[in-house]
Design a protein around this motif. Structure first.
Motif, PDB file in Angstrom:
ATOM      1  N   HIS A   1       0.845  -1.190   0.000  1.00 36.11           N
ATOM      2  CA  HIS A   1       0.000   0.000   0.000  1.00 36.11           C
ATOM      3  C   HIS A   1       0.880   1.240   0.000  1.00 36.11           C
ATOM      4  CE1 HIS A   1      -3.728   2.134   0.497  1.00 36.11           C
ATOM      5  NE2 HIS A   1      -3.203   2.838   1.450  1.00 36.11           N
ATOM      6  N   VAL A   2       0.423   2.286  -0.674  1.00 36.94           N
ATOM      7  CA  VAL A   2       1.173   3.536  -0.796  1.00 36.94           C
ATOM      8  C   VAL A   2       0.341   4.678  -0.228  1.00 36.94           C
ATOM      9  CG1 VAL A   2       2.216   5.170  -2.409  1.00 36.94           C
ATOM     10  CG2 VAL A   2       2.397   2.707  -2.839  1.00 36.94           C
ATOM     11  N   GLN A   3       0.988   5.495   0.565  1.00 29.95           N
ATOM     12  CA  GLN A   3       0.338   6.702   1.076  1.00 29.95           C
ATOM     13  C   GLN A   3       0.961   7.930   0.415  1.00 29.95           C
ATOM     14  OE1 GLN A   3       1.872   4.540   3.649  1.00 29.95           O
ATOM     15  NE2 GLN A   3       0.037   3.305   3.333  1.00 29.95           N
ATOM     16  N   LEU A   4       0.126   8.863   0.029  1.00 37.72           N
ATOM     17  CA  LEU A   4       0.589  10.074  -0.641  1.00 37.72           C
ATOM     18  C   LEU A   4       0.004  11.283   0.078  1.00 37.72           C
ATOM     19  CD1 LEU A   4      -0.158   8.873  -4.277  1.00 37.72           C
ATOM     20  CD2 LEU A   4       2.085   8.951  -3.195  1.00 37.72           C
ATOM     21  N   VAL A   5       0.866  12.231   0.377  1.00 34.28           N
ATOM     22  CA  VAL A   5       0.425  13.439   1.068  1.00 34.28           C
ATOM     23  C   VAL A   5       0.926  14.660   0.306  1.00 34.28           C
ATOM     24  CG1 VAL A   5       0.476  14.773   3.195  1.00 34.28           C
ATOM     25  CG2 VAL A   5       0.444  12.262   3.295  1.00 34.28           C
ATOM     26  N   GLU A   6      -0.009  15.450  -0.190  1.00 37.75           N
ATOM     27  CA  GLU A   6       0.335  16.641  -0.943  1.00 37.75           C
ATOM     28  C   GLU A   6       0.426  17.872  -0.020  1.00 37.75           C
ATOM     29  OE1 GLU A   6      -2.753  14.366  -3.539  1.00 37.75           O
ATOM     30  OE2 GLU A   6      -2.483  14.909  -1.429  1.00 37.75           O
ATOM     31  N   SER A   7       1.194  18.842  -0.464  1.00 39.75           N
ATOM     32  CA  SER A   7       1.286  20.118   0.234  1.00 39.75           C
ATOM     33  C   SER A   7       1.728  21.184  -0.755  1.00 39.75           C
ATOM     34  CB  SER A   7       2.276  20.039   1.407  1.00 39.75           C
ATOM     35  OG  SER A   7       3.569  19.721   0.933  1.00 39.75           O
ATOM     36  N   GLY A   8       1.621  22.435  -0.335  1.00 38.38           N
ATOM     37  CA  GLY A   8       2.115  23.530  -1.162  1.00 38.38           C
ATOM     38  C   GLY A   8       1.060  24.320  -1.903  1.00 38.38           C
ATOM     39  N   GLY A   9      -0.186  23.894  -1.820  1.00 39.93           N
ATOM     40  CA  GLY A   9      -1.231  24.643  -2.493  1.00 39.93           C
ATOM     41  C   GLY A   9      -1.477  25.972  -1.801  1.00 39.93           C
ATOM     42  N   GLY A  10      -2.272  26.806  -2.438  1.00 36.28           N
ATOM     43  CA  GLY A  10      -2.587  28.102  -1.860  1.00 36.28           C
ATOM     44  C   GLY A  10      -3.231  29.006  -2.877  1.00 36.28           C
ATOM     45  N   SER A  11      -3.303  30.276  -2.533  1.00 39.63           N
ATOM     46  CA  SER A  11      -3.901  31.276  -3.412  1.00 39.63           C
ATOM     47  C   SER A  11      -2.816  32.186  -3.952  1.00 39.63           C
ATOM     48  CB  SER A  11      -4.931  32.106  -2.643  1.00 39.63           C
ATOM     49  OG  SER A  11      -6.000  31.294  -2.190  1.00 39.63           O
ATOM     50  N   VAL A  12      -2.909  32.485  -5.222  1.00 39.35           N
ATOM     51  CA  VAL A  12      -1.904  33.312  -5.877  1.00 39.35           C
ATOM     52  C   VAL A  12      -2.568  34.100  -6.994  1.00 39.35           C
ATOM     53  CG1 VAL A  12      -1.269  31.514  -7.521  1.00 39.35           C
ATOM     54  CG2 VAL A  12       0.419  33.255  -6.888  1.00 39.35           C
ATOM     55  N   GLN A  13      -1.989  35.224  -7.336  1.00 40.66           N
ATOM     56  CA  GLN A  13      -2.514  36.003  -8.446  1.00 40.66           C
ATOM     57  C   GLN A  13      -2.006  35.458  -9.770  1.00 40.66           C
ATOM     58  OE1 GLN A  13      -1.529  40.141  -7.555  1.00 40.66           O
ATOM     59  NE2 GLN A  13      -3.614  40.437  -6.780  1.00 40.66           N
ATOM     60  N   ALA A  14      -2.737  35.745 -10.815  1.00 41.02           N
ATOM     61  CA  ALA A  14      -2.335  35.310 -12.150  1.00 41.02           C
ATOM     62  C   ALA A  14      -0.917  35.786 -12.450  1.00 41.02           C
ATOM     63  CB  ALA A  14      -3.308  35.853 -13.188  1.00 41.02           C
ATOM     64  N   GLY A  15      -0.140  34.890 -13.041  1.00 43.45           N
ATOM     65  CA  GLY A  15       1.252  35.173 -13.323  1.00 43.45           C
ATOM     66  C   GLY A  15       2.194  34.724 -12.233  1.00 43.45           C
ATOM     67  N   GLY A  16       1.653  34.366 -11.088  1.00 42.93           N
ATOM     68  CA  GLY A  16       2.463  33.932  -9.971  1.00 42.93           C
ATOM     69  C   GLY A  16       2.887  32.480 -10.075  1.00 42.93           C
ATOM     70  N   SER A  17       3.551  32.015  -9.020  1.00 36.63           N
ATOM     71  CA  SER A  17       4.093  30.652  -9.002  1.00 36.63           C
ATOM     72  C   SER A  17       3.754  29.952  -7.698  1.00 36.63           C
ATOM     73  CB  SER A  17       5.616  30.692  -9.162  1.00 36.63           C
ATOM     74  OG  SER A  17       6.005  31.276 -10.379  1.00 36.63           O
ATOM     75  N   LEU A  18       3.675  28.647  -7.782  1.00 38.52           N
ATOM     76  CA  LEU A  18       3.534  27.790  -6.611  1.00 38.52           C
ATOM     77  C   LEU A  18       4.329  26.520  -6.857  1.00 38.52           C
ATOM     78  CD1 LEU A  18      -0.277  27.973  -5.721  1.00 38.52           C
ATOM     79  CD2 LEU A  18       1.593  28.814  -4.330  1.00 38.52           C
ATOM     80  N   ARG A  19       4.746  25.898  -5.767  1.00 39.64           N
ATOM     81  CA  ARG A  19       5.440  24.613  -5.872  1.00 39.64           C
ATOM     82  C   ARG A  19       4.708  23.611  -4.997  1.00 39.64           C
ATOM     83  NH1 ARG A  19      10.569  22.163  -3.363  1.00 39.64           N
ATOM     84  NH2 ARG A  19      11.486  20.890  -5.030  1.00 39.64           N
ATOM     85  N   LEU A  20       4.179  22.603  -5.643  1.00 39.67           N
ATOM     86  CA  LEU A  20       3.491  21.531  -4.933  1.00 39.67           C
ATOM     87  C   LEU A  20       4.474  20.418  -4.611  1.00 39.67           C
ATOM     88  CD1 LEU A  20       0.175  21.233  -6.976  1.00 39.67           C
ATOM     89  CD2 LEU A  20       0.752  22.808  -5.116  1.00 39.67           C
ATOM     90  N   SER A  21       4.267  19.796  -3.466  1.00 39.30           N
ATOM     91  CA  SER A  21       5.079  18.660  -3.060  1.00 39.30           C
ATOM     92  C   SER A  21       4.178  17.485  -2.739  1.00 39.30           C
ATOM     93  CB  SER A  21       5.916  19.000  -1.820  1.00 39.30           C
ATOM     94  OG  SER A  21       6.782  20.086  -2.067  1.00 39.30           O
ATOM     95  N   CYS A  22       4.701  16.304  -2.952  1.00 38.42           N
ATOM     96  CA  CYS A  22       3.966  15.086  -2.607  1.00 38.42           C
ATOM     97  C   CYS A  22       4.956  14.120  -1.980  1.00 38.42           C
ATOM     98  CB  CYS A  22       3.339  14.470  -3.842  1.00 38.42           C
ATOM     99  SG  CYS A  22       2.569  12.861  -3.547  1.00 38.42           S
TER     100      CYS A  22
END
Length: 126
Positions: A1-22
């Protein structure tokens, strides 16, 4: 069995950046393919990007090419999604997925993946 946990989401304005992690734990090994999918309100789930362990290949949906980059840290058993030049249309819940035996032809198909995280919300405002 595999467990996956995401993080890094949020709110940003157009043109911005985010980095998601799992972070993956459990029965993962070097043959596991990791991927990102997303689902926007009222829309079906769609593939964003995938990265198998072997071969050094990556796969992207056309709508993110040139803007998003998927990467993997095998030692940390983690996968990342660097998202640049974000658009309001990128607003969605983003999910990490893991699958065994995934090939190039089905790397962006949801039914290729056996395990899914709970998701992290990304909201892009105009």
């Amino acid at each position: 069995h595999v467990q996956l946990v995401e993080s890094g989401g949020g709110s940003v304005q157009a043109g911005g950046s985010l980095r998601l992690s799992c972070a993956a734990s459990g029965s993962t090994d070097r043959s596991t393919c990791l991927a990102w999918f997303r689902r926007a309100p009222g829309k079906e789930r769609e593939a964003v990007a995938a990265i198998p362990t072997r071969g050094g290949f990556t796969y992207y949906a056309d709508f993110v090419k040139g803007r998003f980059t998927i990467s993997r840290d095998i030692a940390k058993n983690a996968v990342y999604l660097q998202m640049n030049s974000l658009k309001p249309d990128d607003t969605a819940m983003y999910y990490c997925a893991a699958g065994l035996g995934v090939q190039s032809w089905n790397a962006l198909l949801a039914n290729s993946y056996n395990y899914w995280g709970q998701g992290t919300q990304v909201t892009v405002s105009s």
